[in-house]
Design a protein around this motif. Structure first.
Motif, PDB file in Angstrom:
ATOM      1  N   VAL A  28      -2.465   3.518  -1.371  1.00 47.77           N
ATOM      2  CA  VAL A  28      -2.120   4.021  -2.709  1.00 47.77           C
ATOM      3  C   VAL A  28      -1.171   3.047  -3.396  1.00 47.77           C
ATOM      4  CG1 VAL A  28      -0.991   5.895  -3.982  1.00 47.77           C
ATOM      5  CG2 VAL A  28      -2.528   6.426  -2.070  1.00 47.77           C
ATOM      6  N   ARG A  29      -0.168   2.569  -2.672  1.00 53.00           N
ATOM      7  CA  ARG A  29       0.815   1.653  -3.255  1.00 53.00           C
ATOM      8  C   ARG A  29       0.170   0.355  -3.722  1.00 53.00           C
ATOM      9  NH1 ARG A  29       5.956   3.611  -2.002  1.00 53.00           N
ATOM     10  NH2 ARG A  29       7.065   1.639  -2.074  1.00 53.00           N
ATOM     11  N   ALA A  30      -0.915  -0.041  -3.091  1.00 57.41           N
ATOM     12  CA  ALA A  30      -1.594  -1.291  -3.440  1.00 57.41           C
ATOM     13  C   ALA A  30      -2.590  -1.128  -4.586  1.00 57.41           C
ATOM     14  CB  ALA A  30      -2.318  -1.845  -2.206  1.00 57.41           C
ATOM     15  N   ASP A  31      -2.839   0.104  -5.012  1.00 55.58           N
ATOM     16  CA  ASP A  31      -3.883   0.391  -5.996  1.00 55.58           C
ATOM     17  C   ASP A  31      -3.241   0.879  -7.296  1.00 55.58           C
ATOM     18  OD1 ASP A  31      -5.902   1.613  -7.557  1.00 55.58           O
ATOM     19  OD2 ASP A  31      -7.042   2.149  -5.761  1.00 55.58           O
ATOM     20  N   ARG A  32      -3.191   0.006  -8.302  1.00 55.31           N
ATOM     21  CA  ARG A  32      -2.529   0.337  -9.572  1.00 55.31           C
ATOM     22  C   ARG A  32      -3.107   1.608 -10.204  1.00 55.31           C
ATOM     23  NH1 ARG A  32       0.602  -2.224 -13.771  1.00 55.31           N
ATOM     24  NH2 ARG A  32      -0.009  -1.386 -15.782  1.00 55.31           N
ATOM     25  N   GLU A  33      -4.420   1.797 -10.149  1.00 55.91           N
ATOM     26  CA  GLU A  33      -5.031   2.994 -10.751  1.00 55.91           C
ATOM     27  C   GLU A  33      -4.585   4.266 -10.048  1.00 55.91           C
ATOM     28  OE1 GLU A  33      -9.198   3.101 -11.693  1.00 55.91           O
ATOM     29  OE2 GLU A  33      -9.224   0.931 -11.977  1.00 55.91           O
ATOM     30  N   ARG A  34      -4.547   4.239  -8.730  1.00 57.23           N
ATOM     31  CA  ARG A  34      -4.112   5.427  -7.987  1.00 57.23           C
ATOM     32  C   ARG A  34      -2.632   5.715  -8.244  1.00 57.23           C
ATOM     33  NH1 ARG A  34      -6.598   4.930  -2.012  1.00 57.23           N
ATOM     34  NH2 ARG A  34      -5.745   7.038  -1.803  1.00 57.23           N
ATOM     35  N   ALA A  37      -2.145   7.309 -11.670  1.00 59.48           N
ATOM     36  CA  ALA A  37      -2.521   8.727 -11.702  1.00 59.48           C
ATOM     37  C   ALA A  37      -1.400   9.625 -11.182  1.00 59.48           C
ATOM     38  CB  ALA A  37      -3.797   8.947 -10.881  1.00 59.48           C
ATOM     39  N   LEU A  38      -0.489   9.072 -10.377  1.00 56.89           N
ATOM     40  CA  LEU A  38       0.601   9.863  -9.798  1.00 56.89           C
ATOM     41  C   LEU A  38       1.916   9.734 -10.568  1.00 56.89           C
ATOM     42  CD1 LEU A  38      -0.058   9.189  -6.012  1.00 56.89           C
ATOM     43  CD2 LEU A  38      -0.365  11.359  -7.230  1.00 56.89           C
ATOM     44  N   LEU A  39       2.070   8.660 -11.340  1.00 55.03           N
ATOM     45  CA  LEU A  39       3.315   8.437 -12.075  1.00 55.03           C
ATOM     46  C   LEU A  39       3.209   8.966 -13.494  1.00 55.03           C
ATOM     47  CD1 LEU A  39       4.249   4.771 -11.044  1.00 55.03           C
ATOM     48  CD2 LEU A  39       4.861   6.920  -9.911  1.00 55.03           C
ATOM     49  N   GLU A  61       5.201  -3.818  -9.552  1.00 58.04           N
ATOM     50  CA  GLU A  61       5.822  -4.273  -8.310  1.00 58.04           C
ATOM     51  C   GLU A  61       5.258  -3.641  -7.042  1.00 58.04           C
ATOM     52  OE1 GLU A  61      10.116  -4.317  -8.529  1.00 58.04           O
ATOM     53  OE2 GLU A  61      10.019  -5.046 -10.589  1.00 58.04           O
ATOM     54  N   LEU A  62       4.970  -2.345  -7.068  1.00 57.97           N
ATOM     55  CA  LEU A  62       4.509  -1.693  -5.835  1.00 57.97           C
ATOM     56  C   LEU A  62       3.240  -2.323  -5.256  1.00 57.97           C
ATOM     57  CD1 LEU A  62       5.338   2.073  -6.437  1.00 57.97           C
ATOM     58  CD2 LEU A  62       6.464   0.476  -4.886  1.00 57.97           C
ATOM     59  N   PRO A  63       2.243  -2.656  -6.072  1.00 57.99           N
ATOM     60  CA  PRO A  63       1.045  -3.272  -5.481  1.00 57.99           C
ATOM     61  C   PRO A  63       1.302  -4.630  -4.828  1.00 57.99           C
ATOM     62  CG  PRO A  63       0.535  -2.345  -7.620  1.00 57.99           C
ATOM     63  CD  PRO A  63       2.039  -2.323  -7.473  1.00 57.99           C
ATOM     64  N   LEU A  64       2.434  -5.260  -5.115  1.00 54.48           N
ATOM     65  CA  LEU A  64       2.748  -6.569  -4.547  1.00 54.48           C
ATOM     66  C   LEU A  64       3.525  -6.489  -3.228  1.00 54.48           C
ATOM     67  CD1 LEU A  64       3.825  -8.388  -7.832  1.00 54.48           C
ATOM     68  CD2 LEU A  64       1.561  -8.352  -6.735  1.00 54.48           C
ATOM     69  N   GLU A  65       3.900  -5.269  -2.808  1.00 56.84           N
ATOM     70  CA  GLU A  65       4.652  -5.126  -1.563  1.00 56.84           C
ATOM     71  C   GLU A  65       3.874  -5.686  -0.390  1.00 56.84           C
ATOM     72  OE1 GLU A  65       5.562  -1.052  -0.773  1.00 56.84           O
ATOM     73  OE2 GLU A  65       7.498  -1.186  -1.746  1.00 56.84           O
ATOM     74  N   ARG A  66       4.595  -6.116   0.583  1.00 59.57           N
ATOM     75  CA  ARG A  66       3.959  -6.609   1.799  1.00 59.57           C
ATOM     76  C   ARG A  66       3.244  -5.468   2.508  1.00 59.57           C
ATOM     77  NH1 ARG A  66       8.865  -9.272   4.801  1.00 59.57           N
ATOM     78  NH2 ARG A  66       8.246  -7.512   6.046  1.00 59.57           N
ATOM     79  N   ALA A  67       2.092  -5.744   3.050  1.00 57.79           N
ATOM     80  CA  ALA A  67       1.285  -4.730   3.738  1.00 57.79           C
ATOM     81  C   ALA A  67       1.974  -4.225   5.000  1.00 57.79           C
ATOM     82  CB  ALA A  67      -0.092  -5.295   4.073  1.00 57.79           C
ATOM     83  N   GLN A  68       2.903  -4.995   5.544  1.00 59.20           N
ATOM     84  CA  GLN A  68       3.559  -4.602   6.790  1.00 59.20           C
ATOM     85  C   GLN A  68       4.565  -3.467   6.608  1.00 59.20           C
ATOM     86  OE1 GLN A  68       3.485  -7.657   5.511  1.00 59.20           O
ATOM     87  NE2 GLN A  68       2.615  -9.070   6.995  1.00 59.20           N
ATOM     88  N   VAL A  69       4.865  -3.092   5.367  1.00 58.17           N
ATOM     89  CA  VAL A  69       5.827  -2.023   5.117  1.00 58.17           C
ATOM     90  C   VAL A  69       5.181  -0.676   5.443  1.00 58.17           C
ATOM     91  CG1 VAL A  69       7.181  -0.819   3.357  1.00 58.17           C
ATOM     92  CG2 VAL A  69       7.065  -3.311   3.348  1.00 58.17           C
ATOM     93  N   GLN A  70       5.794   0.056   6.345  1.00 64.64           N
ATOM     94  CA  GLN A  70       5.385   1.424   6.647  1.00 64.64           C
ATOM     95  C   GLN A  70       6.560   2.323   6.300  1.00 64.64           C
ATOM     96  OE1 GLN A  70       2.240   2.240   7.723  1.00 64.64           O
ATOM     97  NE2 GLN A  70       1.839   0.073   7.407  1.00 64.64           N
TER      98      GLN A  70
END
Length: 129
Positions: A28-34, A37-39, A61-70
């Protein structure tokens, strides 16, 4: 309803916790459209860093976060403030490259729209040690 907040019913609490957790999901964080829809259109955030963000900054900024972030989260509490406004409180921490970071106390305000709930405000405050 009086001026005080009331615990949300179980179904609403579960729905809002699910939506909040969706905002933690890498897909979700990587998908601007999703995310959009939540913001809420009026979304703003005070991050645990003390920095402030508006909706456009979050969407950029959120879609640019590193994928390793959990994100690990727990201790959810949901209160219905008005018929169309609810608060979700919980604590969370990031795991960066498998390493847990400090806990952050979080509070989100969710506004009900005809198409569903959208987060309008979020604040994170580092938990006292």
């Amino acid at each position: 309803m009086s001026g005080t907040d009331a615990p949300a019913d179980a179904a609403l609490a579960a729905e809002l916790e699910m939506l909040e957790r969706a905002l933690h999901a890498p897909a979700v964080r990587a998908d601007r459209e999703r995310l959009a829809a939540l913001l809420d259109e009026d979304f703003s955030e005070i991050g645990s860093s003390g920095c402030c963000y508006d909706r456009e900054a979050a969407l950029a900024e959120l879609p640019l976060e590193r994928a390793q972030v959990q994100i690990e989260s727990e201790q959810y509490a949901v209160s219905l403030l008005t018929q169309d406004l609810a608060q979700v409180r919980y604590r969370s921490r990031y795991h960066l490259d498998g390493q847990p970071q400090g806990w952050v106390l979080r509070s989100s305000l969710w506004r009900r729209h005809a198409q569903g709930w959208r987060v309008v405000f979020h604040q994170g405050t580092p938990e006292a040690r």
